[in-house]
Each structure stands twice: as structure tokens, then as C-alpha cells.
Design a protein around this motif. Sequence first.
Motif, PDB file in Angstrom:
ATOM      1  N   ASP A   1      -3.174   0.921  -9.748  1.00  0.00           N
ATOM      2  CA  ASP A   1      -2.474   1.989 -10.660  1.00  0.00           C
ATOM      3  C   ASP A   1      -1.917   3.101  -9.499  1.00  0.00           C
ATOM      4  OD1 ASP A   1      -2.290   0.681 -12.928  1.00  0.00           O
ATOM      5  OD2 ASP A   1      -3.898   1.940 -13.869  1.00  0.00           O
ATOM      6  N   LEU A   2      -2.817   3.513  -8.865  1.00  0.00           N
ATOM      7  CA  LEU A   2      -2.460   4.702  -7.838  1.00  0.00           C
ATOM      8  C   LEU A   2      -2.036   4.457  -6.386  1.00  0.00           C
ATOM      9  CD1 LEU A   2      -5.381   6.942  -8.622  1.00  0.00           C
ATOM     10  CD2 LEU A   2      -3.330   7.222  -9.416  1.00  0.00           C
ATOM     11  N   TYR A   3      -2.541   3.365  -5.806  1.00  0.00           N
ATOM     12  CA  TYR A   3      -2.547   2.810  -4.504  1.00  0.00           C
ATOM     13  C   TYR A   3      -1.632   1.848  -4.131  1.00  0.00           C
ATOM     14  CZ  TYR A   3      -5.952   6.691  -3.949  1.00  0.00           C
ATOM     15  OH  TYR A   3      -6.570   7.703  -4.319  1.00  0.00           O
TER      16      TYR A   3
ATOM     17  N   LYS B   1     -12.688   4.594  -4.946  1.00  0.00           N
ATOM     18  CA  LYS B   1     -12.298   3.705  -5.756  1.00  0.00           C
ATOM     19  C   LYS B   1     -12.689   2.139  -4.990  1.00  0.00           C
ATOM     20  CE  LYS B   1      -8.818   5.687  -8.541  1.00  0.00           C
ATOM     21  NZ  LYS B   1      -9.728   7.027  -8.642  1.00  0.00           N
ATOM     22  N   ALA B   2     -12.461   2.077  -3.879  1.00  0.00           N
ATOM     23  CA  ALA B   2     -12.955   0.829  -3.262  1.00  0.00           C
ATOM     24  C   ALA B   2     -14.449   0.642  -3.436  1.00  0.00           C
ATOM     25  CB  ALA B   2     -12.636   1.009  -1.855  1.00  0.00           C
TER      26      ALA B   2
ATOM     27  N   ALA C   1       0.837  -1.388  -0.048  1.00  0.00           N
ATOM     28  CA  ALA C   1      -0.133  -0.061  -0.062  1.00  0.00           C
ATOM     29  C   ALA C   1       0.898   1.121   0.023  1.00  0.00           C
ATOM     30  CB  ALA C   1      -0.786   0.101   1.329  1.00  0.00           C
ATOM     31  N   LYS C   2       0.546   2.092  -0.887  1.00  0.00           N
ATOM     32  CA  LYS C   2       1.169   3.314  -0.952  1.00  0.00           C
ATOM     33  C   LYS C   2       0.681   4.335   0.228  1.00  0.00           C
ATOM     34  CE  LYS C   2       2.344   3.486  -6.051  1.00  0.00           C
ATOM     35  NZ  LYS C   2       2.321   4.077  -7.110  1.00  0.00           N
TER      36      LYS C   2
ATOM     37  N   LYS D   1     -11.238  -3.956 -14.294  1.00  0.00           N
ATOM     38  CA  LYS D   1     -10.928  -2.360 -14.418  1.00  0.00           C
ATOM     39  C   LYS D   1     -10.781  -1.744 -13.111  1.00  0.00           C
ATOM     40  CE  LYS D   1     -12.766  -2.493 -19.188  1.00  0.00           C
ATOM     41  NZ  LYS D   1     -13.688  -2.187 -20.058  1.00  0.00           N
ATOM     42  N   ALA D   2     -11.699  -2.171 -12.372  1.00  0.00           N
ATOM     43  CA  ALA D   2     -11.860  -1.578 -10.866  1.00  0.00           C
ATOM     44  C   ALA D   2     -10.524  -1.886 -10.204  1.00  0.00           C
ATOM     45  CB  ALA D   2     -13.298  -2.000 -10.381  1.00  0.00           C
ATOM     46  N   CYS D   3     -10.170  -3.015 -10.314  1.00  0.00           N
ATOM     47  CA  CYS D   3      -8.865  -3.408  -9.468  1.00  0.00           C
ATOM     48  C   CYS D   3      -8.001  -2.452  -9.899  1.00  0.00           C
ATOM     49  CB  CYS D   3      -8.420  -4.895  -9.787  1.00  0.00           C
ATOM     50  SG  CYS D   3      -9.640  -6.072  -9.137  1.00  0.00           S
ATOM     51  N   LYS D   4      -7.578  -2.329 -11.464  1.00  0.00           N
ATOM     52  CA  LYS D   4      -6.392  -1.733 -11.816  1.00  0.00           C
ATOM     53  C   LYS D   4      -6.552  -0.406 -11.576  1.00  0.00           C
ATOM     54  CE  LYS D   4      -4.416  -0.896 -16.227  1.00  0.00           C
ATOM     55  NZ  LYS D   4      -3.410   0.063 -15.759  1.00  0.00           N
TER      56      LYS D   4
END
Length: 180
Positions: free
Chosen positions: A174-176, A135-136, A121-122, A167-170
Motif C-alpha cells: 500500500d505504501l511502497y 514492515k519488512a 518500488a516507490k 496483511k503483512a504484504c498489503k
Amino acid sequence: MRTIFTITAAALLAGCAQDAAQENEANTLIASPETRTGGTEPDIPLAVPVDAETAKRLMAERHENYEKIGDAMKLVTRELKSDSPDLSNVRKGAGTIATLAPLVPSWFPAGTGPDVGKTEAKAVIWERPEDFQSKAQAFEQAAAAFRAAAQGSDLEAIRAAHADLGKACKACHDLYREKD
């Protein structure tokens, strides 16, 4: 007559015991959104940082739950790429993902970031909580839609819902999520 009652009662009790065993297994699979720990500990508000010991335990639980989601996704992907997917495996994986998806936000209380220990996790998760939550929530909705599609037998609809889930996972990864 007494034998019939005895057999009927035994069958009913066996069914109840099986349902209870399945419920207990499901309860150990995931943490409840109220406790996030799956134990008997009191609620830990998301905005309140947790102590180091609790943080490490929660981070380990978070990792294990994400492993379950990943394993389920791999199972489903493998099945859906085959010429004749086993829909029972697809449904099982879809159920696991949809069950865990609503819990994702509760796995990230303050004090469980990369500054505390090893995690993919970022830190930006805790800097942009509204976006992470959004996003979650999109992941949760996609997981529910995938589970609903998987209950049917229309492979194209199942595959389309699976693609939306990916797509929701990605979008979140991609950000987190740190890249491996």
C-alpha cells in the motif's frame, strides 16, 4: 561382506550428493543477506549508493526474487481455496516465502530506486527506511509463522497464518509499491 560395504558406501555418497545438489539449488534461488547478489562480490552496505551497472543488476535480482514470492503466494492461495488443499504444495510455497522474506531489506540499497530504472518500488522506500524496515520485519515474522503453521495439518490455523501473511504484504504494498 565387501559387497555390503560397497552398497552402503554408494548409498551414503548418493545421499550426500543429493543433499549437496539441493543445497546448491537453494543457494541459486536466493541471494545471501550478506552479499545480496548471490555471487562472490563483497558486501555492499545499504547506506552506500551503488553504481549504475550494479544497481540495474540488483534491481533485476530484486524483481526475480519478488516474482518467486508472488508465484509461491499464488500457489498457496490456490491450494488453500480448494476443498482439499495439497499440503505439500502449501509447505513448498511457505518455505520459499519464509526463505526469501528475511532478505527483503537487503534488496533496496541506495541507488536502486525509480530514478535509476524501471521498478515497482516507490522512492518513499529510501525516504522512510525505518518504516520500510519495520514492515519488512513484520513480513518476515508473518512468513515464518505461516511456514510453521503449514508444517502442521490444521487447515484453519494454516489459513489464518496465510491471511496474516497477506496483511503483512498489503501493509508494505500500500505504501511502497506502485500499483499496476
